[in-house]
Write an enzyme that holds these catalytic residues in place. Structure first.
Site, PDB file in Angstrom:
ATOM      1  N   CYS A   1      87.375  80.760  93.507  1.00 39.20           N
ATOM      2  CA  CYS A   1      87.660  81.538  91.973  1.00 39.20           C
ATOM      3  C   CYS A   1      88.340  82.597  92.490  1.00 39.20           C
ATOM      4  O   CYS A   1      87.855  83.590  93.219  1.00 39.20           O
ATOM      5  CB  CYS A   1      86.505  81.635  91.055  1.00 39.20           C
ATOM      6  SG  CYS A   1      87.127  82.298  89.346  1.00 39.20           S
TER       7      CYS A   1
ATOM      8  N   ASN B   1      84.346  75.139  96.415  1.00 38.52           N
ATOM      9  CA  ASN B   1      83.804  73.852  95.624  1.00 38.52           C
ATOM     10  C   ASN B   1      82.653  73.330  96.174  1.00 38.52           C
ATOM     11  O   ASN B   1      82.911  73.134  97.438  1.00 38.52           O
ATOM     12  CB  ASN B   1      84.883  73.147  95.086  1.00 38.52           C
ATOM     13  CG  ASN B   1      85.900  73.880  94.118  1.00 38.52           C
ATOM     14  OD1 ASN B   1      85.730  73.398  92.904  1.00 38.52           O
ATOM     15  ND2 ASN B   1      86.755  74.594  94.487  1.00 38.52           N
TER      16      ASN B   1
HETATM   17 ZN    ZN Z   1      86.248  75.208  91.275  1.00 43.45          ZN
END
Ligand code: ZN
Length: 307
Positions: free
Chosen positions: A243, A252
């Site tokens: 992010c 992720n």
């Molecule tokens: Zn993500």
């Protein structure tokens, strides 16, 4: 012990969530080559790119070209991430190459302001319009709500607030809501309590979990969500992604780690794990740095058996 579901759905978001967070800009040729390889692994859903302003996210400035060049494959749904109305207009120039769009905002004011420079109310006003317009064009709409499980600036996020935002987007026409643990703050107990509440609050939409492995709890959270009835996940091959705010919000949960765990548990994903690992291996070579997914490092379980 309750039996796990027999199937789970995975949307690969690495070409968007991953590529946009790489410090070096990946070439268009490399992006197209790796996406074409990903679509041959049995993945049924893939987020190809985002139609964002090139001065804001230069890593995805070639989004339209990537979308126009990647090979369409039977049974593989293409989606793009749309930040605003202008993004939708640009994406609709290639309407025939898109099946779904995703829109996004945060569940906490501070994160939304830092990420898109708007209040949640301003984001909702624009995005409900975008979803409505996209639906008129026959596109399926997914709304992803970042910081659903906690905000690095505000701490605890009330699930009721998340469901309120989700409800507004569902009412506008979103048929799927993705709950993002954008900066890796969720824990499995919290996730286990969250999904039954979500299902109750949002009975008519598909619920999807989007976990980050920032603090190593990504897979545990996937498992907790699975036991709590969630069977749809977003993940990123090679554990790419993160992010933009705050710095350090990396990773992720890796698609190959999720697929390996699910398949070993007898939950079918339709994905060819060795082929997927090969994509991450190739990505690692193209990037010239080590990627961090466990299955990429150790190999799938069946490979170890044969050794
Ligand atoms: Zn993500």
């Amino acid at each position: 012990m309750i039996a796990p579901p027999t199937e789970a759905l995975i949307r690969e978001v690495g070409p968007r969530d991953g590529f946009q967070n790489e410090p070096e800009i990946i070439s268009t040729d490399d992006k197209v080559a790796i996406i074409d390889k990903l679509t041959a692994t049995g993945l049924s859903r893939i987020e190809i790119t985002s139609f964002v302003r090139p001065d804001v996210i230069p890593q995805l400035a070639d989004g339209a070209e990537v979308l126009s060049r990647v090979q369409r494959r039977e049974g593989v749904s293409f989606s793009v991430l749309i930040p605003n109305r202008r993004g939708l207009e640009n994406a609709l120039a290639q309407r025939e190459r898109i099946d779904e769009i995703s829109v996004f905002l945060s569940a906490s004011e501070t994160h939304n302001m830092k990420n898109v420079n708007r209040t949640i109310g301003q984001s909702l006003a624009e995005l409900t319009g975008v979803v409505g317009d996209a639906r008129k064009d026959g596109l399926r709409c997914v709304a992803v709500i970042s910081t659903s499980f906690g905000c690095p600036y505000e701490g605890h996020v009330d699930p009721e607030r998340v469901f309120e935002i989700a409800g507004a987007l569902a009412e506008a026409g979103a048929s799927e809501i993705g709950f993002g643990d954008t900066t890796g703050m969720a824990n499995p107990l919290q996730v286990g309590e969250f999904f039954p509440l979500a299902e109750n609050a949002l009975p008519d939409v598909q619920l999807t979990a989007h976990f980050h492995n920032t603090r190593g709890q990504g897979l545990a959270n996937v498992l907790a969500a699975l036991w709590a009835g969630c069977t749809s996940f977003e993940s990123s091959f090679g554990e790419l992604g993160g992010c933009p705010v705050p710095p350090g919000s990396t990773g992720n949960v890796a698609t190959e780690d999720v697929v390996s765990m699910l398949e070993e548990m007898g939950v079918s994903t339709g994905i060819d794990l060795p082929a997927l690992v090969e994509c991450s291996r190739e990505m690692q070579e193209r990037l010239g740095r080590r990627l961090t997914s466990h299955v990429l490092t150790a190999g799938p379980v069946e490979w170890a058996d044969k050794a």
